[in-house]
Write an enzyme that holds these catalytic residues in place. Structure first.
Site, mmCIF file in Angstrom:
data_model
loop_
_atom_site.group_PDB
_atom_site.id
_atom_site.type_symbol
_atom_site.label_atom_id
_atom_site.label_comp_id
_atom_site.label_asym_id
_atom_site.label_seq_id
_atom_site.Cartn_x
_atom_site.Cartn_y
_atom_site.Cartn_z
ATOM 1 N N GLU A 35 24.893 -33.343 -32.764
ATOM 2 C CA GLU A 35 25.501 -32.617 -33.892
ATOM 3 C C GLU A 35 24.825 -31.260 -33.939
ATOM 4 O OE1 GLU A 35 26.833 -34.648 -37.130
ATOM 5 O OE2 GLU A 35 26.030 -36.575 -36.513
ATOM 6 N N CYS A 62 24.453 -26.070 -41.752
ATOM 7 C CA CYS A 62 25.246 -26.003 -40.513
ATOM 8 C C CYS A 62 26.687 -25.580 -40.795
ATOM 9 C CB CYS A 62 25.197 -27.341 -39.784
ATOM 10 S SG CYS A 62 25.701 -28.720 -40.824
HETATM 11 P P1 NAD Z 1 16.238 -27.032 -33.318
HETATM 12 O O1 NAD Z 1 17.252 -27.319 -32.273
HETATM 13 O O2 NAD Z 1 15.316 -25.894 -33.106
HETATM 14 O O3 NAD Z 1 15.312 -28.309 -33.568
HETATM 15 C C1 NAD Z 1 15.840 -29.556 -33.958
HETATM 16 C C2 NAD Z 1 14.874 -30.649 -33.548
HETATM 17 O O4 NAD Z 1 14.802 -30.732 -32.119
HETATM 18 C C3 NAD Z 1 13.445 -30.457 -34.028
HETATM 19 O O5 NAD Z 1 12.936 -31.698 -34.443
HETATM 20 C C4 NAD Z 1 12.738 -29.969 -32.777
HETATM 21 O O6 NAD Z 1 11.353 -30.225 -32.757
HETATM 22 C C5 NAD Z 1 13.445 -30.765 -31.701
HETATM 23 N N1 NAD Z 1 13.385 -30.208 -30.338
HETATM 24 C C6 NAD Z 1 13.212 -28.919 -29.949
HETATM 25 N N2 NAD Z 1 13.270 -28.823 -28.601
HETATM 26 C C7 NAD Z 1 13.502 -30.074 -28.126
HETATM 27 C C8 NAD Z 1 13.698 -30.624 -26.811
HETATM 28 N N3 NAD Z 1 13.678 -29.854 -25.719
HETATM 29 N N4 NAD Z 1 13.930 -31.947 -26.703
HETATM 30 C C9 NAD Z 1 13.999 -32.741 -27.797
HETATM 31 N N5 NAD Z 1 13.804 -32.273 -29.060
HETATM 32 C C10 NAD Z 1 13.578 -30.959 -29.226
HETATM 33 O O7 NAD Z 1 17.048 -26.855 -34.684
HETATM 34 P P2 NAD Z 1 16.462 -26.464 -36.128
HETATM 35 O O8 NAD Z 1 16.103 -25.018 -36.125
HETATM 36 O O9 NAD Z 1 15.462 -27.466 -36.545
HETATM 37 O O10 NAD Z 1 17.754 -26.706 -37.048
HETATM 38 C C11 NAD Z 1 18.759 -25.767 -37.242
HETATM 39 C C12 NAD Z 1 19.968 -26.092 -36.379
HETATM 40 O O11 NAD Z 1 20.455 -27.390 -36.683
HETATM 41 C C13 NAD Z 1 21.130 -25.143 -36.624
HETATM 42 O O12 NAD Z 1 21.712 -24.786 -35.395
HETATM 43 C C14 NAD Z 1 22.089 -25.987 -37.452
HETATM 44 O O13 NAD Z 1 23.431 -25.566 -37.400
HETATM 45 C C15 NAD Z 1 21.881 -27.340 -36.851
HETATM 46 N N6 NAD Z 1 22.362 -28.400 -37.749
HETATM 47 C C16 NAD Z 1 23.531 -29.039 -37.445
HETATM 48 C C17 NAD Z 1 24.031 -30.020 -38.304
HETATM 49 C C18 NAD Z 1 25.335 -30.728 -38.018
HETATM 50 O O14 NAD Z 1 25.676 -31.628 -38.769
HETATM 51 N N7 NAD Z 1 26.070 -30.385 -36.991
HETATM 52 C C19 NAD Z 1 23.314 -30.351 -39.471
HETATM 53 C C20 NAD Z 1 22.131 -29.680 -39.736
HETATM 54 C C21 NAD Z 1 21.654 -28.706 -38.871
#
Ligand code: NAD
Length: 458
Positions: free
Chosen positions: A233, A267
């Protein structure tokens, strides 16, 4: 959030004040395979229960979450800067919805019988095994909750890796569920992308990820060699189309609320607004008026509706997009300036176009960009001119016409004269680069399970 090498702790910083508010120990990367092994051992007993039995184990957590909603909300507000009433609301939402959600999951995973003249088949929804749930910071309770609960009821054991920005509140959430769960059924893992990646590469069967498109692509690549099931997501760049016959007060109220809620760190924030050129001026006037009435400040202060960005890094990204758009000719109708600390003023930019990064890439900040259109076809072309496809909204008094416009927008969820969230039982679903795999509703819950077909001759 910062980690120090001598003391491997993740320190949570209040983004409104810069104060350190607590820390959790970082999970050593070397320990992750052992934690996954323990989760796999625990899955044998947990997976042997029925869906209904697992739901009953979790059901009393609703009352505990409710009792702790204020404390959880205060912690979430301090850790990520969400206005306090919204943070408490998020905790209450998880608590109040849990019983209904458990019932919905159990019903969605019930056996299905299919018969023809020769064969009688039963579709079972079996556990997949061990699940890695990796979550972002913007809804620090709801995101873990929506990933963990369906995975557990489906019979999987779960390792939850919350965002490094919001570990304290995720830790408290996991503690509450663990008052009811057997050992190693839900294991929190604390760290940043390195711990997340180690989990993806470990011996897990399902990866439930909510976060950015870039991280989603990395996870998909890492999950590929093991053919691990993934639910992604990802981010969005949601459009709002304001047709010439729209109720402009309602459209402007929606635009301001949905662009600036949670300081735009949602999001499905409205990031691009396409307004019919004939109503551009009165629509913008209403938006500016409403934006000037917003109160920005410390999210625990009464009346504050817009808090800070979660971090200096997030602020820098948002400010860079605003500055580049202004340099390329955008007109600032509100905000436009970065404020002290991690604050960015709620900003309205007009005279934007798709050559600007602010119209192409996710902003995830309090920035509403408004572009005028001459024809409905042009509005639809612009709305679809994005790799993302999470949510969208169309405002227009002629609901049938607005509905036709909505149906032509390539997004998972489109609202007509409202936001994109559907009725109870609908999934939360994205299209295109907003990811594949989704959650909620019967269709969403079934993705956390393995379908098995048992057939016998009649
Ligand atoms: P992010 O992708 O930077 O991090 C999300 C998570 O992934 C964190 O826990 C992070 O530590 C982990 N992570 C980072 N690199 C990784 C890797 N290589 N392998 C596995 N895990 C890893 O996102 P963020 O800044 O925490 O959140 C914001 C983003 O989330 C925005 O793009 C937003 O649109 C999205 N979001 C989407 C939804 C949806 O329902 N589609 C809901 C909420 C947020």
């Amino acid at each position: 959030m910062s980690a120090s090498a001598s003391h491997p702790q993740l320190v949570s910083i209040d983004p409104a004040t810069g104060e350190a508010i607590g820390s959790v120990p970082v999970t050593a990367i070397e320990s992750i395979p052992r934690l996954v092994f323990q989760a796999r051992e625990a899955q044998r007993g947990w997976g042997a229960l029925t869906h209904a039995q697992r739901a009953e184990v979790l059901r009393p957590a609703a009352a505990r979450l409710k009792a702790e909603a204020r404390r959880l909300g205060e912690l979430a507000s301090r850790e990520m800067g969400k206005p306090l009433p919204e943070a408490i609301g998020e905790a209450n939402y998880c608590a109040d919805g849990l019983a209904g959600e458990l019932d919905e999951i159990v019903a969605a995973l019930a056996d299905v019988v299919r018969e023809d003249a020769r064969v009688a088949s039963t579709l079972r929804h079996a556990p997949l095994g061990v699940c890695a749930a990796i979550t972002p910071w913007n809804f620090p309770l709801l995101m873990p909750h929506q990933s963990v609960i369906p995975a557990l009821v489906a019979g999987n054991t779960v390792l939850l890796k919350p965002s490094e920005e919001t570990t304290l509140v995720a830790c408290e959430y996991a503690k509450i569920l663990n008052e009811f769960l057997p050992p190693s059924v839900l294991t929190p893992v604390f760290g940043d992308g390195a711990q997340g990646r180690a989990l993806v590469l470990a011996d897990v069967n399902l990866i439930v990820f909510t976060g950015s498109r870039e991280t989603g692509k990395r996870i998909l690549a890492d999950a590929g060699p093991g053919l691990k099931r993934v639910i992604l997501e990802l981010g969005g760049k949601d459009p709002l189309v304001v047709l010439d016959d729209a109720d402009l007060d309602a459209a402007a109220a929606f635009a301001v609320r949905n662009s600036f809620r949670n300081a735009g760190q949602v999001c499905v924030s409205t990031e691009r607004i396409y307004v019919d050129a004939r109503v551009r001026e009165p629509f913008l006037r209403r938006m500016v008026e409403r934006t000037s009435a917003l109160k920005q400040g410390n999210p625990r202060e009464s009346g504050v509706t817009v808090g800070p960005m979660v971090s200096a890094r997030q602020k820098a990204k948002v400010v860079a997009q605003i500055d580049a758009a202004i340099a390329a000719g955008a007109t600032v109708l509100a905000g436009g300036e970065s404020r002290e600390g991690n604050f960015v003023a709620p900003t309205i930019l007009a005279d934007v176009d798709h050559s600007m990064e602010v119209m192409r890439e996710e902003t995830f900040g309090p920035v509403a960009c408004v572009q005028a259109f001459a024809t409905v076809d042009e509005a639809i072309r612009l709305a679809n001119d994005t790799p993302f496809g999470l949510g969208a909204a169309v405002f227009g008094a002629d609901v049938a016409r607005a509905g036709e416009v909505a149906a032509r927008i390539h997004a998972g969820m489109v609202g007509i004269n409202q936001g994109c969230g559907g009725a109870d039982g609908c999934p939360w679903v994205g299209a295109k680069d907003s990811g594949y795999g989704f959650h909620s509703g019967p269709e969403g819950h079934r993705q956390f399970a393995q379908v098995r077909v048992l057939s016998r001759p009649k």
